[in-house]
Design a protein around this motif. Sequence first.
Motif, PDB file in Angstrom:
ATOM      1  N   GLN A 186      84.960 -30.357  -3.484  1.00 41.61           N
ATOM      2  CA  GLN A 186      85.172 -30.687  -2.064  1.00 41.61           C
ATOM      3  C   GLN A 186      85.311 -32.183  -1.879  1.00 41.61           C
ATOM      4  O   GLN A 186      86.114 -32.645  -1.086  1.00 41.61           O
ATOM      5  N   ASP A 187      84.524 -32.970  -2.638  1.00 34.03           N
ATOM      6  CA  ASP A 187      84.572 -34.413  -2.534  1.00 34.03           C
ATOM      7  C   ASP A 187      85.915 -34.952  -3.028  1.00 34.03           C
ATOM      8  O   ASP A 187      86.508 -35.826  -2.414  1.00 34.03           O
ATOM      9  N   ILE A 188      86.409 -34.423  -4.142  1.00 31.12           N
ATOM     10  CA  ILE A 188      87.685 -34.866  -4.688  1.00 31.12           C
ATOM     11  C   ILE A 188      88.830 -34.447  -3.779  1.00 31.12           C
ATOM     12  O   ILE A 188      89.789 -35.190  -3.549  1.00 31.12           O
ATOM     13  N   ARG A 189      88.720 -33.278  -3.194  1.00 30.45           N
ATOM     14  CA  ARG A 189      89.769 -32.757  -2.338  1.00 30.45           C
ATOM     15  C   ARG A 189      89.904 -33.569  -1.039  1.00 30.45           C
ATOM     16  O   ARG A 189      90.972 -33.661  -0.460  1.00 30.45           O
ATOM     17  N   MET A 214      83.793 -20.921   3.072  1.00 30.86           N
ATOM     18  CA  MET A 214      82.399 -20.768   2.724  1.00 30.86           C
ATOM     19  C   MET A 214      82.158 -19.465   1.962  1.00 30.86           C
ATOM     20  O   MET A 214      81.276 -19.402   1.119  1.00 30.86           O
ATOM     21  N   SER A 215      82.942 -18.435   2.251  1.00 26.22           N
ATOM     22  CA  SER A 215      82.755 -17.169   1.537  1.00 26.22           C
ATOM     23  C   SER A 215      83.137 -17.305   0.063  1.00 26.22           C
ATOM     24  O   SER A 215      82.583 -16.604  -0.783  1.00 26.22           O
ATOM     25  N   ASN A 216      84.082 -18.208  -0.229  1.00 27.32           N
ATOM     26  CA  ASN A 216      84.435 -18.454  -1.630  1.00 27.32           C
ATOM     27  C   ASN A 216      83.243 -19.009  -2.398  1.00 27.32           C
ATOM     28  O   ASN A 216      83.035 -18.676  -3.558  1.00 27.32           O
ATOM     29  N   LEU A 217      82.475 -19.887  -1.737  1.00 21.98           N
ATOM     30  CA  LEU A 217      81.294 -20.455  -2.378  1.00 21.98           C
ATOM     31  C   LEU A 217      80.289 -19.369  -2.708  1.00 21.98           C
ATOM     32  O   LEU A 217      79.779 -19.305  -3.827  1.00 21.98           O
ATOM     33  N   PHE A 218      80.009 -18.492  -1.765  1.00 21.18           N
ATOM     34  CA  PHE A 218      79.006 -17.453  -2.001  1.00 21.18           C
ATOM     35  C   PHE A 218      79.462 -16.439  -3.042  1.00 21.18           C
ATOM     36  O   PHE A 218      78.675 -15.994  -3.869  1.00 21.18           O
ATOM     37  N   ARG A 219      80.731 -16.100  -3.024  1.00 21.06           N
ATOM     38  CA  ARG A 219      81.254 -15.174  -4.019  1.00 21.06           C
ATOM     39  C   ARG A 219      81.190 -15.794  -5.410  1.00 21.06           C
ATOM     40  O   ARG A 219      80.753 -15.163  -6.378  1.00 21.06           O
ATOM     41  N   SER A 220      81.601 -17.051  -5.519  1.00 20.74           N
ATOM     42  CA  SER A 220      81.555 -17.753  -6.798  1.00 20.74           C
ATOM     43  C   SER A 220      80.112 -17.958  -7.256  1.00 20.74           C
ATOM     44  O   SER A 220      79.802 -17.804  -8.439  1.00 20.74           O
ATOM     45  N   LEU A 221      79.228 -18.276  -6.321  1.00 25.22           N
ATOM     46  CA  LEU A 221      77.820 -18.486  -6.647  1.00 25.22           C
ATOM     47  C   LEU A 221      77.181 -17.202  -7.153  1.00 25.22           C
ATOM     48  O   LEU A 221      76.464 -17.203  -8.157  1.00 25.22           O
ATOM     49  N   PHE A 280      74.886 -25.354 -11.330  1.00 26.57           N
ATOM     50  CA  PHE A 280      76.147 -25.922 -11.822  1.00 26.57           C
ATOM     51  C   PHE A 280      77.318 -25.504 -10.934  1.00 26.57           C
ATOM     52  O   PHE A 280      78.225 -26.304 -10.671  1.00 26.57           O
ATOM     53  N   ASP A 281      77.303 -24.284 -10.439  1.00 27.05           N
ATOM     54  CA  ASP A 281      78.381 -23.822  -9.575  1.00 27.05           C
ATOM     55  C   ASP A 281      78.375 -24.575  -8.249  1.00 27.05           C
ATOM     56  O   ASP A 281      79.421 -24.970  -7.747  1.00 27.05           O
ATOM     57  N   VAL A 282      77.192 -24.768  -7.668  1.00 24.87           N
ATOM     58  CA  VAL A 282      77.098 -25.526  -6.419  1.00 24.87           C
ATOM     59  C   VAL A 282      77.537 -26.966  -6.636  1.00 24.87           C
ATOM     60  O   VAL A 282      78.250 -27.542  -5.805  1.00 24.87           O
ATOM     61  N   PHE A 283      77.121 -27.561  -7.763  1.00 22.98           N
ATOM     62  CA  PHE A 283      77.552 -28.921  -8.081  1.00 22.98           C
ATOM     63  C   PHE A 283      79.070 -28.998  -8.197  1.00 22.98           C
ATOM     64  O   PHE A 283      79.705 -29.922  -7.668  1.00 22.98           O
ATOM     65  N   ASN A 284      79.658 -28.034  -8.883  1.00 20.85           N
ATOM     66  CA  ASN A 284      81.105 -28.008  -9.045  1.00 20.85           C
ATOM     67  C   ASN A 284      81.798 -27.853  -7.696  1.00 20.85           C
ATOM     68  O   ASN A 284      82.811 -28.494  -7.432  1.00 20.85           O
ATOM     69  N   PHE A 285      81.248 -27.007  -6.838  1.00 17.88           N
ATOM     70  CA  PHE A 285      81.840 -26.804  -5.515  1.00 17.88           C
ATOM     71  C   PHE A 285      81.784 -28.097  -4.706  1.00 17.88           C
ATOM     72  O   PHE A 285      82.766 -28.482  -4.078  1.00 17.88           O
TER      73      PHE A 285
END
Length: 94
Positions: free
Chosen positions: A89-92, A1-8, A80-85
Amino acid sequence: MSNLFRSLLLSVLLSFVTPVLFVGAVLGALLTVSYIPGIALLGEMGQELVLSFLSTFGEGYPLQGVLTIGITCGMVGGLFDVFNFCLYQDIRSH
């Protein structure tokens, strides 16, 4: 989850700064052109047009217009970043 916030945070920051720097560069170039004899009128007219455009988005204030455009672009970059995340996650999970 921290990766999401850092990337966001990084996406929002870069998406905000990019249009602000672009508008600043355009205004700086037009200011420079306005000092060149022969085409000074072109630079002055360009500055007036850009400032008028920014005033439209800033309720009469060009700086507020730049911030409005920057914040809007930052929000879109974050979406766009949240959509990509979420897509990643869905593909993974498959």
